[in-house]
Design a protein around this motif. Structure first.
Motif, mmCIF file in Angstrom:
data_model
loop_
_atom_site.group_PDB
_atom_site.id
_atom_site.type_symbol
_atom_site.label_atom_id
_atom_site.label_comp_id
_atom_site.label_asym_id
_atom_site.label_seq_id
_atom_site.Cartn_x
_atom_site.Cartn_y
_atom_site.Cartn_z
ATOM 1 N N PRO A 2 0.941 -1.704 -0.014
ATOM 2 C CA PRO A 2 -0.413 -0.425 0.736
ATOM 3 C C PRO A 2 1.056 1.294 -0.439
ATOM 4 N N LYS A 3 0.328 2.627 -0.951
ATOM 5 C CA LYS A 3 1.283 3.835 -1.077
ATOM 6 C C LYS A 3 1.296 4.572 0.236
ATOM 7 N N GLY A 4 1.949 5.175 0.885
ATOM 8 C CA GLY A 4 1.709 5.909 2.181
ATOM 9 C C GLY A 4 1.572 7.183 1.434
ATOM 10 N N SER A 5 0.536 8.447 2.423
ATOM 11 C CA SER A 5 0.057 9.454 2.401
ATOM 12 C C SER A 5 0.807 10.534 1.689
ATOM 13 N N ASN A 6 2.101 10.935 1.844
ATOM 14 C CA ASN A 6 3.035 11.447 1.346
ATOM 15 C C ASN A 6 4.309 11.014 -0.676
ATOM 16 N N GLN A 7 3.027 10.514 -0.986
ATOM 17 C CA GLN A 7 3.626 8.897 -2.118
ATOM 18 C C GLN A 7 4.455 10.385 -3.395
ATOM 19 N N LYS A 8 3.656 11.257 -3.138
ATOM 20 C CA LYS A 8 4.364 12.410 -4.572
ATOM 21 C C LYS A 8 5.710 13.119 -4.119
ATOM 22 N N LEU A 9 5.843 13.068 -2.857
ATOM 23 C CA LEU A 9 6.746 13.941 -2.400
ATOM 24 C C LEU A 9 8.184 12.647 -1.914
ATOM 25 N N LYS A 10 7.737 11.951 -3.101
ATOM 26 C CA LYS A 10 9.012 10.677 -2.466
ATOM 27 C C LYS A 10 10.294 10.581 -2.398
ATOM 28 N N LEU A 11 10.611 11.312 -3.763
ATOM 29 C CA LEU A 11 11.701 11.913 -4.721
ATOM 30 C C LEU A 11 12.468 12.712 -3.609
ATOM 31 N N TYR A 12 11.369 13.990 -3.313
ATOM 32 C CA TYR A 12 12.111 15.147 -2.359
ATOM 33 C C TYR A 12 12.782 14.677 -0.548
ATOM 34 N N TYR A 13 11.489 13.832 -0.468
ATOM 35 C CA TYR A 13 12.072 13.162 1.176
ATOM 36 C C TYR A 13 13.248 12.171 0.953
ATOM 37 N N LEU A 14 13.206 11.746 -0.340
ATOM 38 C CA LEU A 14 14.324 11.011 -0.802
ATOM 39 C C LEU A 14 16.007 11.637 -0.746
ATOM 40 N N SER A 15 15.682 12.824 -1.145
ATOM 41 C CA SER A 15 17.106 13.634 -0.793
ATOM 42 C C SER A 15 17.250 14.427 -0.045
ATOM 43 N N ARG A 16 16.458 14.387 0.666
ATOM 44 C CA ARG A 16 16.153 15.048 2.186
ATOM 45 C C ARG A 16 17.020 14.577 3.257
ATOM 46 N N ILE A 17 16.901 13.051 3.191
ATOM 47 C CA ILE A 17 17.380 11.823 4.244
ATOM 48 C C ILE A 17 19.148 11.337 3.508
ATOM 49 N N TYR A 50 16.381 1.665 -6.139
ATOM 50 C CA TYR A 50 17.510 2.651 -6.587
ATOM 51 C C TYR A 50 16.833 2.701 -7.713
ATOM 52 N N ASP A 51 15.831 2.787 -8.589
ATOM 53 C CA ASP A 51 15.804 4.044 -9.766
ATOM 54 C C ASP A 51 15.525 5.434 -8.992
ATOM 55 N N ASP A 52 14.763 5.390 -7.852
ATOM 56 C CA ASP A 52 15.171 7.243 -7.461
ATOM 57 C C ASP A 52 15.836 7.559 -6.894
ATOM 58 N N LEU A 53 16.937 7.137 -6.648
ATOM 59 C CA LEU A 53 18.766 6.921 -6.244
ATOM 60 C C LEU A 53 18.943 7.470 -7.274
ATOM 61 N N GLN A 54 19.013 6.737 -8.309
ATOM 62 C CA GLN A 54 19.585 7.123 -10.136
ATOM 63 C C GLN A 54 19.416 8.423 -9.982
ATOM 64 N N ALA A 55 18.077 8.635 -10.249
ATOM 65 C CA ALA A 55 17.111 10.064 -10.173
ATOM 66 C C ALA A 55 18.055 11.118 -9.616
#
Length: 295
Positions: A2-17, A50-55
């Motif tokens: 199941p997708k989380g509530s902030n799925q659209k911000l996934k790449l943003y939060y990944l960059s912050r982390i 893996y794809d997101d880290l490349q993005a």
């Protein structure tokens, strides 16, 4: 999954982390990345990560994967600012008299946000702003912007020019406004100075930017172009005074009241100022580096 509530911000939060939790000395595993994302309400499987880290590479965030033992660890490589560069900027902000204590704290906080949590801890240990001799003119940032605009638009400016009196209050140097042609801004002796041509005096003058008040950009075009062409800014800056190292010594100094601003600028507003029996004179007690230059 199941997708989380902030799925659209996934790449943003990944960059912050990655920016906040990793650096050249600190790495995290894929399970730790997933756990950190879940704290933001974002779910992800290993393949999509893996794809997101490349993005992130497209966004200018270099992510490096390294195998240590049986596990893979990830961390951010090159950043906009290295920790040594951030420390240099923090030092510059701390030592700059023209930046107020409040603004210094705000700027340094913004710089710490550009580092990982581990690097930010080093920057915070480095911060010593309280107690420094700082300007109290919060408007200086807007004044600098006004001066740059006037220079770019080839226009004169007008302003009030202030000085300290024996009551430790800023008062106008003269009743009328100064009208000058701004040609440059220079930073010397930890202060900002305006280099400008004064038509009335027919020469180049300098003004402490933190002593300016009520700046207005005028419609009149600048004058003094030839005088500024012959002006050596570096040589002029060398004429400003400093105090070489020496044994710290408490001294009592008598001075004419017109010079009170010199002592407040050098030692801060908290210095004691005593009246004397001699009309038009005051005294102060300060600690100085006893050197030939001071004497």
């Amino acid at each position: 999954m199941p997708k989380g509530s902030n799925q659209k911000l996934k790449l943003y939060y990944l960059s912050r982390i990655m920016l906040e939790k990793t650096d050249d000395e600190h790495m995290i595993t894929m399970p730790e990345i997933k756990e950190a994302l879940e704290a933001y309400g974002v779910t992800a499987d290993r393949k999509s990560l893996y794809d997101d880290l490349q993005a992130l590479e497209v966004l200018g965030i270099e992510v490096i994967g390294e195998k240590v033992g049986r596990n893979y660890y990830y961390h951010v490589g090159g950043k906009a600012f290295e920790i040594a560069e951030l420390k240099l900027l923090v030092d510059s902000i701390q030592s700059s008299k023209f930046i107020t204590e409040k603004k210094s704290t705000e700027l340094i906080k913004k710089l710490t946000n550009m580092a990982s949590v581990y690097e930010a801890a080093q920057l915070r240990r480095q911060v010593v702003v309280h107690g420094r001799v700082k300007t109290m003119n919060e408007s200086i940032y807007y004044f600098v912007d006004d001066i740059h605009r006037a220079i770019a638009e080839n226009k004169k400016i007008s302003f009030e020019y202030m000085k300290w009196n024996e009551e430790k209050k800023l008062v106008r140097r003269k009743d009328t406004l100064y009208v000058v042609s701004p040609w440059a801004l220079t930073w010397d002796d930890e202060n900002y100075y305006l280099i400008a041509y004064d038509d009335a005096a027919e020469r180049i003058k300098h003004f402490r930017v933190d002593k300016l008040k009520s700046i207005q950009v005028l419609e009149d075009r600048r004058t003094g172009k030839d005088a500024f062409k012959a002006f050596d800014t570096a040589r002029y800056a060398k004429m400003s005074f400093g105090m070489f190292g020496g044994k710290p010594t408490k001294v009592r100094i008598s001075f004419e009241n017109d010079l009170v601003g010199v002592f407040i600028d050098r030692f801060g507003r908290d210095i004691p100022i005593y009246s004397t029996d001699r009309e038009g004179w005051s005294e102060t007690s300060v600690e100085v580096a006893m050197s030939d230059q001071f004497l």
